[in-house]
Design a protein around this motif. Structure first.
Motif, short mmCIF file in Angstrom:
data_model
loop_
_atom_site.label_atom_id
_atom_site.label_comp_id
_atom_site.label_asym_id
_atom_site.label_seq_id
_atom_site.Cartn_x
_atom_site.Cartn_y
_atom_site.Cartn_z
N GLY A 42 0.78 -1.23 0.00
CA GLY A 42 0.00 0.00 0.00
C GLY A 42 0.82 1.29 0.00
O GLY A 42 0.25 2.37 -0.16
N THR A 43 2.13 1.19 0.17
CA THR A 43 2.95 2.40 0.16
C THR A 43 3.07 2.93 -1.26
O THR A 43 3.21 2.17 -2.22
CB THR A 43 4.35 2.16 0.75
N THR A 44 2.99 4.25 -1.39
CA THR A 44 3.08 4.91 -2.69
C THR A 44 4.31 5.80 -2.71
O THR A 44 4.60 6.51 -1.73
CB THR A 44 1.81 5.74 -2.95
N GLU A 121 3.18 2.28 -11.77
CA GLU A 121 3.13 0.84 -11.49
C GLU A 121 2.35 0.68 -10.19
O GLU A 121 2.65 1.34 -9.18
CB GLU A 121 4.51 0.23 -11.35
N HIS A 122 1.33 -0.19 -10.21
CA HIS A 122 0.53 -0.46 -9.03
C HIS A 122 0.51 -1.96 -8.81
O HIS A 122 0.04 -2.70 -9.67
CB HIS A 122 -0.89 0.08 -9.23
N LEU A 123 1.06 -2.39 -7.69
CA LEU A 123 1.16 -3.81 -7.36
C LEU A 123 0.16 -4.16 -6.26
O LEU A 123 -0.05 -3.37 -5.34
CB LEU A 123 2.58 -4.15 -6.90
N GLY A 124 -0.43 -5.34 -6.37
CA GLY A 124 -1.38 -5.78 -5.36
C GLY A 124 -1.39 -7.29 -5.25
O GLY A 124 -0.63 -7.99 -5.94
N PRO A 125 -2.25 -7.81 -4.41
CA PRO A 125 -2.33 -9.27 -4.23
C PRO A 125 -2.94 -9.94 -5.45
O PRO A 125 -3.56 -9.29 -6.28
CB PRO A 125 -3.20 -9.43 -3.00
N ARG A 126 -2.80 -11.25 -5.52
CA ARG A 126 -3.41 -12.03 -6.62
C ARG A 126 -4.87 -12.10 -6.50
O ARG A 126 -5.58 -12.06 -5.67
CB ARG A 126 -2.82 -13.44 -6.64
#
Length: 126
Positions: A42-44, A121-126
């Motif tokens: 969640g850190t940006t 780029e936005h990373l998250g869970p599967r």
């Protein structure tokens, strides 16, 4: 002009390899100065300097990291920008113990000075 930065596909391949190298010097030329990266925690991080600090912190924390991008799905591509979805996985050691993670991501690429660069780029869970 770098051949790998002349197409969105080239940038994606070079970016994956640069992250796997765990060297900011390999990643930096691929990052737009106004980049915004959100990690799966969640850190940006806004701007190339903040992105550098976050990536270098991860590079120091994860030893012998293996990083892989799969299932790339291009949402759109124009002459000026491109958007893709993907899955990622990493493995290495943190504090001497095996560690790994995986998830899904979204990236926005933009053409900057005739070369493609990562803008978001936005990373998250599967």
């Amino acid at each position: 002009m770098s051949e790998a930065l002349q197409s969105p596909d080239g940038l994606v391949t070079r970016y994956e390899n640069a992250l796997a190298s765990q060297r900011w010097a390999a990643v930096e030329p691929l990052i737009h100065p106004d980049a915004c990266v959100t990690f799966s925690d969640g850190t940006t991080h806004r701007g190339r300097d903040a992105v550098r600090d976050a990536f270098e912190k991860n590079f120091r924390a994860i030893e012998n990291e293996r990083y892989e991008v799969t299932n790339i799905d291009w949402v759109t591509r124009t002459e000026a920008f491109a958007v893709y979805l993907f899955e990622f996985a990493w493995a290495g050691s943190v504090d001497g113990r095996p560690a790994s993670g995986a998830g899904r991501g979204t990236c926005v690429l933009t053409k900057d000075g005739g070369e493609w660069r990562l803008l978001v780029e936005h990373l998250g869970p599967r």
